[in-house]
Motif scaffolding. Structure first.
Motif, PDB file in Angstrom:
ATOM      1  N   PHE A  31     -27.886 -10.718  -4.992  1.00 53.60           N
ATOM      2  CA  PHE A  31     -27.856 -10.716  -4.030  1.00 53.60           C
ATOM      3  C   PHE A  31     -29.203 -10.770  -3.698  1.00 53.60           C
ATOM      4  O   PHE A  31     -30.606 -11.127  -3.363  1.00 53.60           O
ATOM      5  CB  PHE A  31     -28.195  -9.128  -3.093  1.00 53.60           C
ATOM      6  N   VAL A  32     -30.136 -10.082  -5.119  1.00 52.19           N
ATOM      7  CA  VAL A  32     -31.043  -9.360  -5.276  1.00 52.19           C
ATOM      8  C   VAL A  32     -31.564 -10.796  -5.560  1.00 52.19           C
ATOM      9  O   VAL A  32     -33.236 -11.423  -5.789  1.00 52.19           O
ATOM     10  CB  VAL A  32     -31.180  -8.709  -7.024  1.00 52.19           C
ATOM     11  N   LEU A  33     -31.080 -11.821  -6.922  1.00 55.25           N
ATOM     12  CA  LEU A  33     -31.409 -13.457  -7.491  1.00 55.25           C
ATOM     13  C   LEU A  33     -31.915 -14.020  -6.481  1.00 55.25           C
ATOM     14  O   LEU A  33     -32.330 -15.090  -6.023  1.00 55.25           O
ATOM     15  CB  LEU A  33     -30.456 -13.661  -8.567  1.00 55.25           C
ATOM     16  N   PHE A  34     -30.286 -14.226  -5.673  1.00 54.93           N
ATOM     17  CA  PHE A  34     -30.616 -15.253  -4.026  1.00 54.93           C
ATOM     18  C   PHE A  34     -31.866 -14.821  -2.956  1.00 54.93           C
ATOM     19  O   PHE A  34     -32.115 -15.769  -2.064  1.00 54.93           O
ATOM     20  CB  PHE A  34     -29.642 -15.910  -3.644  1.00 54.93           C
ATOM     21  N   SER A  35     -32.471 -13.496  -3.058  1.00 52.13           N
ATOM     22  CA  SER A  35     -33.303 -13.022  -2.207  1.00 52.13           C
ATOM     23  C   SER A  35     -34.589 -13.538  -3.167  1.00 52.13           C
ATOM     24  O   SER A  35     -35.566 -13.480  -2.726  1.00 52.13           O
ATOM     25  CB  SER A  35     -33.335 -11.742  -1.894  1.00 52.13           C
ATOM     26  N   ILE A  36     -34.769 -13.333  -4.050  1.00 50.23           N
ATOM     27  CA  ILE A  36     -36.102 -13.361  -4.949  1.00 50.23           C
ATOM     28  C   ILE A  36     -36.793 -14.930  -5.012  1.00 50.23           C
ATOM     29  O   ILE A  36     -37.030 -15.460  -4.812  1.00 50.23           O
ATOM     30  CB  ILE A  36     -36.184 -13.714  -6.042  1.00 50.23           C
ATOM     31  N   ILE A  37     -35.386 -16.431  -4.778  1.00 51.01           N
ATOM     32  CA  ILE A  37     -35.317 -17.335  -4.852  1.00 51.01           C
ATOM     33  C   ILE A  37     -35.303 -17.860  -3.348  1.00 51.01           C
ATOM     34  O   ILE A  37     -36.060 -18.759  -2.576  1.00 51.01           O
ATOM     35  CB  ILE A  37     -33.408 -18.216  -4.803  1.00 51.01           C
ATOM     36  N   TYR A  38     -34.840 -17.108  -2.287  1.00 45.17           N
ATOM     37  CA  TYR A  38     -35.569 -17.434  -0.828  1.00 45.17           C
ATOM     38  C   TYR A  38     -36.868 -16.857  -0.428  1.00 45.17           C
ATOM     39  O   TYR A  38     -37.871 -17.926   0.105  1.00 45.17           O
ATOM     40  CB  TYR A  38     -34.230 -16.891   0.280  1.00 45.17           C
ATOM     41  N   PHE A  39     -37.001 -15.936  -0.877  1.00 45.95           N
ATOM     42  CA  PHE A  39     -38.464 -15.395  -0.984  1.00 45.95           C
ATOM     43  C   PHE A  39     -39.449 -16.711  -1.997  1.00 45.95           C
ATOM     44  O   PHE A  39     -41.077 -16.716  -0.586  1.00 45.95           O
ATOM     45  CB  PHE A  39     -39.199 -14.419  -1.724  1.00 45.95           C
ATOM     46  N   LEU A  40     -39.408 -17.282  -2.972  1.00 45.40           N
ATOM     47  CA  LEU A  40     -40.608 -18.274  -3.589  1.00 45.40           C
ATOM     48  C   LEU A  40     -40.523 -19.538  -2.720  1.00 45.40           C
ATOM     49  O   LEU A  40     -41.398 -20.012  -2.629  1.00 45.40           O
ATOM     50  CB  LEU A  40     -39.716 -18.401  -4.718  1.00 45.40           C
ATOM     51  N   ILE A  41     -39.171 -19.962  -1.888  1.00 43.63           N
ATOM     52  CA  ILE A  41     -39.000 -20.793  -1.168  1.00 43.63           C
ATOM     53  C   ILE A  41     -39.606 -21.119  -0.017  1.00 43.63           C
ATOM     54  O   ILE A  41     -40.360 -21.681   0.238  1.00 43.63           O
ATOM     55  CB  ILE A  41     -37.602 -21.278  -0.843  1.00 43.63           C
ATOM     56  N   LEU A  42     -40.538 -19.967   0.604  1.00 48.66           N
ATOM     57  CA  LEU A  42     -41.110 -19.475   1.052  1.00 48.66           C
ATOM     58  C   LEU A  42     -42.406 -19.850   1.583  1.00 48.66           C
ATOM     59  O   LEU A  42     -43.325 -20.097   2.113  1.00 48.66           O
ATOM     60  CB  LEU A  42     -40.321 -18.503   2.552  1.00 48.66           C
ATOM     61  N   MET A  43     -42.758 -18.810   0.404  1.00 51.95           N
ATOM     62  CA  MET A  43     -44.011 -18.769  -0.090  1.00 51.95           C
ATOM     63  C   MET A  43     -44.539 -20.117  -0.437  1.00 51.95           C
ATOM     64  O   MET A  43     -45.742 -20.456  -0.217  1.00 51.95           O
ATOM     65  CB  MET A  43     -44.353 -17.756  -1.283  1.00 51.95           C
ATOM     66  N   GLY A  44     -43.965 -21.035  -1.177  1.00 47.61           N
ATOM     67  CA  GLY A  44     -44.127 -22.010  -1.829  1.00 47.61           C
ATOM     68  C   GLY A  44     -44.262 -23.288  -1.198  1.00 47.61           C
ATOM     69  O   GLY A  44     -45.679 -24.051  -0.990  1.00 47.61           O
ATOM     70  N   ASN A  45     -43.079 -23.480   0.026  1.00 46.42           N
ATOM     71  CA  ASN A  45     -43.595 -24.446   1.092  1.00 46.42           C
ATOM     72  C   ASN A  45     -44.440 -23.724   2.359  1.00 46.42           C
ATOM     73  O   ASN A  45     -44.819 -24.505   2.523  1.00 46.42           O
ATOM     74  CB  ASN A  45     -41.663 -24.586   1.848  1.00 46.42           C
ATOM     75  N   THR A  46     -44.609 -23.255   2.504  1.00 47.11           N
ATOM     76  CA  THR A  46     -45.441 -22.099   3.550  1.00 47.11           C
ATOM     77  C   THR A  46     -46.823 -22.701   2.695  1.00 47.11           C
ATOM     78  O   THR A  46     -48.206 -23.384   3.428  1.00 47.11           O
ATOM     79  CB  THR A  46     -45.611 -20.952   3.595  1.00 47.11           C
ATOM     80  N   ALA A  47     -47.097 -22.536   1.562  1.00 46.11           N
ATOM     81  CA  ALA A  47     -48.108 -23.234   0.201  1.00 46.11           C
ATOM     82  C   ALA A  47     -48.550 -24.742   1.114  1.00 46.11           C
ATOM     83  O   ALA A  47     -50.384 -24.388   1.715  1.00 46.11           O
ATOM     84  CB  ALA A  47     -48.142 -22.499  -0.859  1.00 46.11           C
ATOM     85  N   ILE A  48     -47.911 -24.822   1.108  1.00 44.49           N
ATOM     86  CA  ILE A  48     -48.543 -26.433   0.707  1.00 44.49           C
ATOM     87  C   ILE A  48     -48.727 -26.791   2.156  1.00 44.49           C
ATOM     88  O   ILE A  48     -49.378 -27.651   2.608  1.00 44.49           O
ATOM     89  CB  ILE A  48     -46.943 -27.569   1.201  1.00 44.49           C
ATOM     90  N   ILE A  49     -47.639 -26.045   3.728  1.00 41.60           N
ATOM     91  CA  ILE A  49     -47.893 -26.044   5.066  1.00 41.60           C
ATOM     92  C   ILE A  49     -49.440 -26.283   5.140  1.00 41.60           C
ATOM     93  O   ILE A  49     -50.343 -26.956   6.150  1.00 41.60           O
ATOM     94  CB  ILE A  49     -46.959 -25.740   5.443  1.00 41.60           C
ATOM     95  N   CYS A  50     -49.952 -24.589   4.609  1.00 45.79           N
ATOM     96  CA  CYS A  50     -51.271 -24.358   5.039  1.00 45.79           C
ATOM     97  C   CYS A  50     -52.438 -25.172   4.443  1.00 45.79           C
ATOM     98  O   CYS A  50     -53.462 -25.506   5.049  1.00 45.79           O
ATOM     99  CB  CYS A  50     -51.361 -22.741   4.178  1.00 45.79           C
ATOM    100  N   ALA A  51     -52.233 -25.931   2.852  1.00 49.72           N
ATOM    101  CA  ALA A  51     -52.836 -26.661   2.176  1.00 49.72           C
ATOM    102  C   ALA A  51     -53.059 -27.936   3.117  1.00 49.72           C
ATOM    103  O   ALA A  51     -54.315 -28.227   3.209  1.00 49.72           O
ATOM    104  CB  ALA A  51     -52.263 -27.061   1.213  1.00 49.72           C
ATOM    105  N   VAL A  52     -52.119 -28.682   3.170  1.00 46.88           N
ATOM    106  CA  VAL A  52     -52.761 -29.300   4.648  1.00 46.88           C
ATOM    107  C   VAL A  52     -53.189 -29.446   5.323  1.00 46.88           C
ATOM    108  O   VAL A  52     -54.024 -30.219   5.927  1.00 46.88           O
ATOM    109  CB  VAL A  52     -50.506 -30.403   4.752  1.00 46.88           C
ATOM    110  N   TRP A  53     -52.517 -27.890   6.322  1.00 47.44           N
ATOM    111  CA  TRP A  53     -53.588 -27.243   7.784  1.00 47.44           C
ATOM    112  C   TRP A  53     -55.128 -27.488   7.348  1.00 47.44           C
ATOM    113  O   TRP A  53     -56.161 -28.099   8.107  1.00 47.44           O
ATOM    114  CB  TRP A  53     -52.515 -26.828   8.245  1.00 47.44           C
ATOM    115  N   SER A  54     -55.427 -26.666   5.947  1.00 46.41           N
ATOM    116  CA  SER A  54     -56.729 -26.604   5.637  1.00 46.41           C
ATOM    117  C   SER A  54     -57.889 -27.224   5.223  1.00 46.41           C
ATOM    118  O   SER A  54     -58.884 -27.150   5.556  1.00 46.41           O
ATOM    119  CB  SER A  54     -56.389 -25.634   5.048  1.00 46.41           C
TER     120      SER A  54
END
Length: 323
Positions: A31-54
Protein backbone atom coordinates in the motif's frame (compact mmCIF):
# COMPACT_ATOMS: atom_id res chain seq x y z
CA UNK A 1 -15.02 -11.95 3.38
CA UNK A 2 -18.18 -12.09 1.33
CA UNK A 3 -17.94 -14.52 -1.53
CA UNK A 4 -21.20 -14.08 -3.38
CA UNK A 5 -23.88 -11.45 -3.57
CA UNK A 6 -26.71 -11.61 -6.07
CA UNK A 7 -29.46 -9.27 -7.14
CA UNK A 8 -33.15 -10.10 -7.48
CA UNK A 9 -32.68 -11.75 -10.87
CA UNK A 10 -30.10 -14.17 -9.45
CA UNK A 11 -27.11 -12.70 -11.29
CA UNK A 12 -23.98 -11.38 -9.58
CA UNK A 13 -24.35 -7.76 -8.40
CA UNK A 14 -20.78 -7.34 -7.17
CA UNK A 15 -17.33 -8.88 -7.58
CA UNK A 16 -14.52 -9.51 -5.12
CA UNK A 17 -11.15 -8.35 -6.44
CA UNK A 18 -8.68 -10.73 -4.81
CA UNK A 19 -5.74 -8.44 -5.51
CA UNK A 20 -2.54 -9.48 -3.71
CA UNK A 21 -3.41 -12.09 -1.07
CA UNK A 22 -0.54 -12.03 1.45
CA UNK A 23 0.32 -11.26 5.08
CA UNK A 24 -0.98 -8.00 6.58
CA UNK A 25 2.48 -6.47 6.98
CA UNK A 26 3.26 -7.14 3.30
CA UNK A 27 -0.09 -5.61 2.30
CA UNK A 28 0.78 -2.45 4.26
CA UNK A 29 4.18 -2.36 2.53
CA UNK A 30 2.50 -2.72 -0.90
CA UNK A 31 0.00 0.00 0.00
CA UNK A 32 2.79 2.43 0.93
CA UNK A 33 4.90 1.49 -2.13
CA UNK A 34 2.05 1.86 -4.65
CA UNK A 35 0.87 5.08 -2.97
CA UNK A 36 4.34 6.62 -3.40
CA UNK A 37 4.53 5.48 -7.05
CA UNK A 38 1.03 6.86 -7.71
CA UNK A 39 1.93 10.20 -6.13
CA UNK A 40 5.15 10.44 -8.19
CA UNK A 41 3.20 9.62 -11.38
CA UNK A 42 0.70 12.40 -10.67
CA UNK A 43 3.44 14.90 -9.82
CA UNK A 44 5.69 14.03 -12.79
CA UNK A 45 2.99 14.12 -15.45
CA UNK A 46 1.35 17.23 -13.97
CA UNK A 47 4.77 18.92 -14.13
CA UNK A 48 4.96 18.22 -17.89
CA UNK A 49 1.45 19.63 -18.44
CA UNK A 50 2.27 22.78 -16.44
CA UNK A 51 5.61 23.21 -18.24
CA UNK A 52 3.97 23.03 -21.68
CA UNK A 53 1.11 25.30 -20.63
CA UNK A 54 3.34 27.97 -19.05
CA UNK A 55 6.09 28.17 -21.70
CA UNK A 56 5.22 29.75 -25.07
CA UNK A 57 8.37 28.10 -26.46
CA UNK A 58 6.69 24.70 -25.90
CA UNK A 59 3.46 25.61 -27.71
CA UNK A 60 4.41 23.34 -30.62
CA UNK A 61 2.63 20.19 -31.89
CA UNK A 62 5.26 17.87 -30.37
CA UNK A 63 4.84 19.29 -26.86
CA UNK A 64 1.06 19.73 -27.16
CA UNK A 65 0.82 16.02 -27.97
CA UNK A 66 3.17 15.26 -25.07
CA UNK A 67 1.03 17.30 -22.64
CA UNK A 68 -2.10 15.42 -23.75
CA UNK A 69 -0.21 12.14 -23.45
CA UNK A 70 0.77 13.08 -19.87
CA UNK A 71 -2.86 13.93 -19.04
CA UNK A 72 -3.86 10.57 -20.50
CA UNK A 73 -1.30 8.87 -18.24
CA UNK A 74 -2.85 10.56 -15.19
CA UNK A 75 -6.35 9.38 -16.22
CA UNK A 76 -5.00 5.93 -17.15
CA UNK A 77 -3.36 5.27 -13.80
CA UNK A 78 -6.27 6.83 -11.86
CA UNK A 79 -8.74 4.38 -13.41
CA UNK A 80 -7.33 1.43 -11.44
CA UNK A 81 -4.73 2.42 -8.81
CA UNK A 82 -7.05 4.22 -6.30
CA UNK A 83 -9.39 1.19 -6.22
CA UNK A 84 -6.39 -1.15 -5.95
CA UNK A 85 -5.04 0.85 -2.99
CA UNK A 86 -8.45 0.84 -1.29
CA UNK A 87 -8.78 -2.92 -1.74
CA UNK A 88 -5.29 -3.64 -0.35
CA UNK A 89 -6.26 -2.23 3.06
CA UNK A 90 -9.93 -3.22 2.88
CA UNK A 91 -11.42 -6.42 4.25
CA UNK A 92 -14.29 -6.68 1.75
CA UNK A 93 -12.32 -5.91 -1.50
CA UNK A 94 -15.62 -5.62 -3.38
CA UNK A 95 -16.58 -3.69 -6.51
CA UNK A 96 -20.11 -3.38 -7.90
CA UNK A 97 -21.04 -5.02 -11.19
CA UNK A 98 -21.49 -1.63 -12.88
CA UNK A 99 -18.27 -0.35 -11.29
CA UNK A 100 -16.38 -3.37 -12.59
CA UNK A 101 -17.60 -2.83 -16.16
CA UNK A 102 -16.80 0.89 -15.97
CA UNK A 103 -13.30 0.19 -14.66
CA UNK A 104 -12.71 -2.29 -17.49
CA UNK A 105 -14.01 0.20 -20.07
CA UNK A 106 -12.06 3.24 -18.85
CA UNK A 107 -8.79 1.39 -18.20
CA UNK A 108 -8.64 -0.35 -21.57
CA UNK A 109 -10.10 2.62 -23.50
CA UNK A 110 -7.21 4.72 -22.24
CA UNK A 111 -4.85 1.86 -23.04
CA UNK A 112 -6.17 1.99 -26.64
CA UNK A 113 -5.90 5.81 -26.63
CA UNK A 114 -2.27 5.44 -25.53
CA UNK A 115 -1.59 3.26 -28.58
CA UNK A 116 -3.13 5.93 -30.80
CA UNK A 117 -1.21 8.77 -29.12
CA UNK A 118 2.10 6.93 -29.53
CA UNK A 119 1.38 6.39 -33.24
CA UNK A 120 0.38 10.06 -33.73
CA UNK A 121 3.55 11.19 -31.92
CA UNK A 122 5.61 9.00 -34.27
CA UNK A 123 3.80 10.64 -37.22
CA UNK A 124 4.82 14.05 -35.83
CA UNK A 125 8.48 12.94 -35.59
CA UNK A 126 8.29 11.49 -39.12
CA UNK A 127 7.09 14.83 -40.53
CA UNK A 128 9.67 16.84 -38.55
CA UNK A 129 12.63 14.73 -39.76
CA UNK A 130 11.57 13.38 -43.16
CA UNK A 131 9.51 16.39 -44.35
CA UNK A 132 11.06 19.36 -42.47
CA UNK A 133 10.12 21.97 -45.10
CA UNK A 134 6.49 20.81 -45.25
CA UNK A 135 6.17 20.31 -41.47
CA UNK A 136 4.77 23.82 -40.62
CA UNK A 137 2.29 23.55 -43.51
CA UNK A 138 1.07 20.03 -42.69
CA UNK A 139 1.25 19.97 -38.88
CA UNK A 140 -0.90 23.03 -38.22
CA UNK A 141 -2.56 23.79 -34.89
CA UNK A 142 -5.89 22.68 -36.38
CA UNK A 143 -4.49 19.30 -37.44
CA UNK A 144 -2.85 18.89 -34.05
CA UNK A 145 -6.20 19.47 -32.30
CA UNK A 146 -7.93 17.02 -34.67
CA UNK A 147 -5.28 14.37 -33.94
CA UNK A 148 -5.72 14.83 -30.19
CA UNK A 149 -9.52 14.48 -30.53
CA UNK A 150 -9.01 11.43 -32.76
CA UNK A 151 -6.83 9.73 -30.13
CA UNK A 152 -9.22 10.37 -27.23
CA UNK A 153 -12.40 9.54 -29.16
CA UNK A 154 -10.80 6.60 -30.98
CA UNK A 155 -9.68 4.95 -27.75
CA UNK A 156 -13.14 5.12 -26.16
CA UNK A 157 -14.99 4.11 -29.31
CA UNK A 158 -12.66 1.14 -29.88
CA UNK A 159 -13.65 -0.47 -26.58
CA UNK A 160 -17.41 -0.04 -27.02
CA UNK A 161 -17.81 -3.44 -28.71
CA UNK A 162 -16.01 -5.43 -25.95
CA UNK A 163 -17.96 -3.48 -23.30
CA UNK A 164 -21.34 -4.28 -24.92
CA UNK A 165 -20.38 -7.95 -25.33
CA UNK A 166 -19.20 -8.33 -21.71
CA UNK A 167 -22.36 -6.61 -20.43
CA UNK A 168 -24.35 -9.45 -22.06
CA UNK A 169 -22.36 -12.18 -20.26
CA UNK A 170 -24.32 -13.90 -17.44
CA UNK A 171 -22.51 -14.16 -14.08
CA UNK A 172 -24.25 -16.54 -11.68
CA UNK A 173 -21.35 -17.18 -9.27
CA UNK A 174 -18.70 -17.48 -7.97
CA UNK A 175 -17.77 -13.79 -8.07
CA UNK A 176 -14.12 -13.76 -6.91
CA UNK A 177 -11.82 -12.21 -9.55
CA UNK A 178 -8.20 -13.31 -9.10
CA UNK A 179 -6.84 -9.91 -10.08
CA UNK A 180 -6.49 -6.35 -8.76
CA UNK A 181 -8.70 -4.94 -11.54
CA UNK A 182 -11.55 -6.07 -13.78
CA UNK A 183 -9.52 -7.59 -16.61
CA UNK A 184 -11.11 -9.49 -19.49
CA UNK A 185 -9.73 -13.03 -18.95
CA UNK A 186 -10.51 -13.42 -15.21
CA UNK A 187 -13.96 -11.87 -15.75
CA UNK A 188 -14.92 -14.23 -18.58
CA UNK A 189 -13.63 -17.16 -16.51
CA UNK A 190 -16.51 -16.50 -14.06
CA UNK A 191 -19.22 -16.71 -16.72
CA UNK A 192 -21.87 -19.40 -16.35
CA UNK A 193 -22.30 -19.65 -20.16
CA UNK A 194 -20.06 -20.30 -23.12
CA UNK A 195 -18.01 -17.20 -23.98
CA UNK A 196 -15.72 -18.56 -26.70
CA UNK A 197 -17.24 -16.21 -29.34
CA UNK A 198 -16.93 -13.16 -27.07
CA UNK A 199 -13.36 -14.12 -26.16
CA UNK A 200 -12.49 -14.37 -29.88
CA UNK A 201 -14.05 -10.99 -30.80
CA UNK A 202 -12.42 -9.21 -27.85
CA UNK A 203 -9.09 -10.84 -28.73
CA UNK A 204 -9.36 -9.60 -32.33
CA UNK A 205 -10.31 -6.07 -31.21
CA UNK A 206 -7.37 -5.81 -28.78
CA UNK A 207 -4.92 -7.40 -31.25
CA UNK A 208 -5.94 -5.00 -34.03
CA UNK A 209 -5.30 -1.84 -32.01
CA UNK A 210 -1.98 -3.19 -30.71
CA UNK A 211 -0.59 -4.50 -34.00
CA UNK A 212 -1.91 -1.77 -36.33
CA UNK A 213 -0.45 1.04 -34.22
CA UNK A 214 2.80 -0.85 -33.59
CA UNK A 215 3.29 -1.59 -37.30
CA UNK A 216 2.58 2.06 -38.11
CA UNK A 217 5.15 3.22 -35.53
CA UNK A 218 7.76 0.77 -36.85
CA UNK A 219 7.04 1.91 -40.42
CA UNK A 220 7.45 5.61 -39.59
CA UNK A 221 10.68 4.98 -37.70
CA UNK A 222 12.03 2.88 -40.55
CA UNK A 223 11.55 5.93 -42.80
CA UNK A 224 13.09 8.19 -40.13
CA UNK A 225 16.11 5.91 -39.75
CA UNK A 226 16.61 5.82 -43.54
CA UNK A 227 16.63 9.63 -43.70
CA UNK A 228 18.86 10.02 -40.63
CA UNK A 229 21.49 7.61 -41.96
CA UNK A 230 21.64 9.63 -45.20
CA UNK A 231 22.40 12.86 -43.33
CA UNK A 232 25.92 14.17 -43.99
CA UNK A 233 26.03 16.29 -40.84
CA UNK A 234 27.00 14.40 -37.69
CA UNK A 235 25.34 17.02 -35.44
CA UNK A 236 22.11 16.81 -37.45
CA UNK A 237 22.13 13.02 -37.16
CA UNK A 238 22.69 13.22 -33.41
CA UNK A 239 19.91 15.79 -32.98
CA UNK A 240 17.47 13.60 -34.94
CA UNK A 241 18.35 10.53 -32.88
CA UNK A 242 17.98 12.42 -29.58
CA UNK A 243 14.58 13.76 -30.73
CA UNK A 244 13.28 10.25 -31.38
CA UNK A 245 15.05 8.40 -28.55
CA UNK A 246 12.63 9.42 -25.78
CA UNK A 247 9.56 8.45 -27.81
CA UNK A 248 11.10 5.12 -28.82
CA UNK A 249 11.92 4.38 -25.17
CA UNK A 250 8.28 4.91 -24.14
CA UNK A 251 7.07 2.82 -27.12
CA UNK A 252 9.42 -0.04 -26.16
CA UNK A 253 8.29 -0.01 -22.51
CA UNK A 254 4.58 0.08 -23.30
CA UNK A 255 4.39 -2.34 -26.22
CA UNK A 256 6.94 -4.71 -24.66
CA UNK A 257 4.80 -5.29 -21.57
CA UNK A 258 1.52 -5.38 -23.54
CA UNK A 259 2.95 -7.99 -25.93
CA UNK A 260 4.07 -10.17 -23.02
CA UNK A 261 0.57 -9.96 -21.55
CA UNK A 262 -1.70 -10.43 -24.56
CA UNK A 263 0.42 -12.04 -27.27
CA UNK A 264 2.69 -14.56 -25.53
CA UNK A 265 1.10 -18.05 -25.46
CA UNK A 266 -0.18 -19.20 -22.10
CA UNK A 267 0.25 -15.81 -20.39
CA UNK A 268 -3.34 -15.91 -19.13
CA UNK A 269 -2.94 -19.36 -17.50
CA UNK A 270 -0.83 -18.03 -14.64
CA UNK A 271 -2.73 -15.44 -12.54
CA UNK A 272 0.43 -14.39 -10.65
CA UNK A 273 2.31 -13.53 -13.85
CA UNK A 274 -0.83 -11.95 -15.31
CA UNK A 275 -1.18 -9.64 -12.30
CA UNK A 276 2.51 -8.71 -12.33
CA UNK A 277 2.59 -7.89 -16.06
CA UNK A 278 -0.70 -5.92 -15.88
CA UNK A 279 0.67 -3.99 -12.90
CA UNK A 280 3.89 -3.36 -14.83
CA UNK A 281 2.28 -1.82 -17.93
CA UNK A 282 -0.31 0.01 -15.78
CA UNK A 283 2.42 1.79 -13.80
CA UNK A 284 5.72 1.74 -15.70
CA UNK A 285 4.83 3.97 -18.69
CA UNK A 286 3.09 6.65 -16.57
CA UNK A 287 6.00 6.52 -14.09
CA UNK A 288 8.88 6.64 -16.58
CA UNK A 289 7.20 9.02 -19.05
CA UNK A 290 8.22 12.25 -17.19
CA UNK A 291 11.74 10.93 -16.55
CA UNK A 292 12.30 9.91 -20.18
CA UNK A 293 10.93 13.09 -21.77
CA UNK A 294 12.72 15.41 -19.33
CA UNK A 295 16.08 13.66 -19.67
CA UNK A 296 18.49 15.90 -21.63
CA UNK A 297 15.59 18.03 -22.91
CA UNK A 298 16.79 21.62 -22.42
CA UNK A 299 13.49 23.27 -23.36
CA UNK A 300 11.53 21.17 -20.86
CA UNK A 301 14.18 21.64 -18.17
CA UNK A 302 14.07 25.44 -18.59
CA UNK A 303 10.27 25.49 -18.36
CA UNK A 304 10.29 23.28 -15.24
CA UNK A 305 12.96 25.46 -13.60
CA UNK A 306 10.82 28.56 -14.23
CA UNK A 307 7.77 26.87 -12.65
CA UNK A 308 9.85 25.73 -9.67
CA UNK A 309 11.30 29.21 -9.16
CA UNK A 310 7.81 30.79 -9.25
CA UNK A 311 6.51 28.21 -6.75
CA UNK A 312 9.46 28.78 -4.41
CA UNK A 313 8.94 32.56 -4.58
CA UNK A 314 5.25 32.16 -3.74
CA UNK A 315 6.07 29.80 -0.85
CA UNK A 316 8.74 32.24 0.42
CA UNK A 317 6.30 35.18 0.18
CA UNK A 318 3.62 33.20 2.02
CA UNK A 319 5.96 32.16 4.83
CA UNK A 320 7.28 35.75 5.11
CA UNK A 321 3.76 37.19 5.41
CA UNK A 322 2.95 34.77 8.26
CA UNK A 323 6.01 35.79 10.28
Amino acid sequence: MRTLETNTSGSVSEFILLGFPCRRDIQIFLFVLFSIIYFLILMGNTAIICAVWSSRKLHTPMYILLANFSFLEICYVSSDVPKMLANIISQTKSISYAGCLLQFYFFFSMCAAECLFLSVMSFDRFLAICRPLHYPIIMTRRLCVLLVVFCWAGGFLWLLTPLILISQVPFCGPNTVDHFLCDLAPLLALSCASVSGIRLVCGIVSSLIIFLTLLYILGTYFCVLTVVLQMSSGSGRQKAFSTCASHLAVVSLFYGSVMVMYVSPGSGKYPGIQKFVTLFYALETPFFNPLIYNFRNKDMEEALKKILSVLLKEIFKGSKSHI
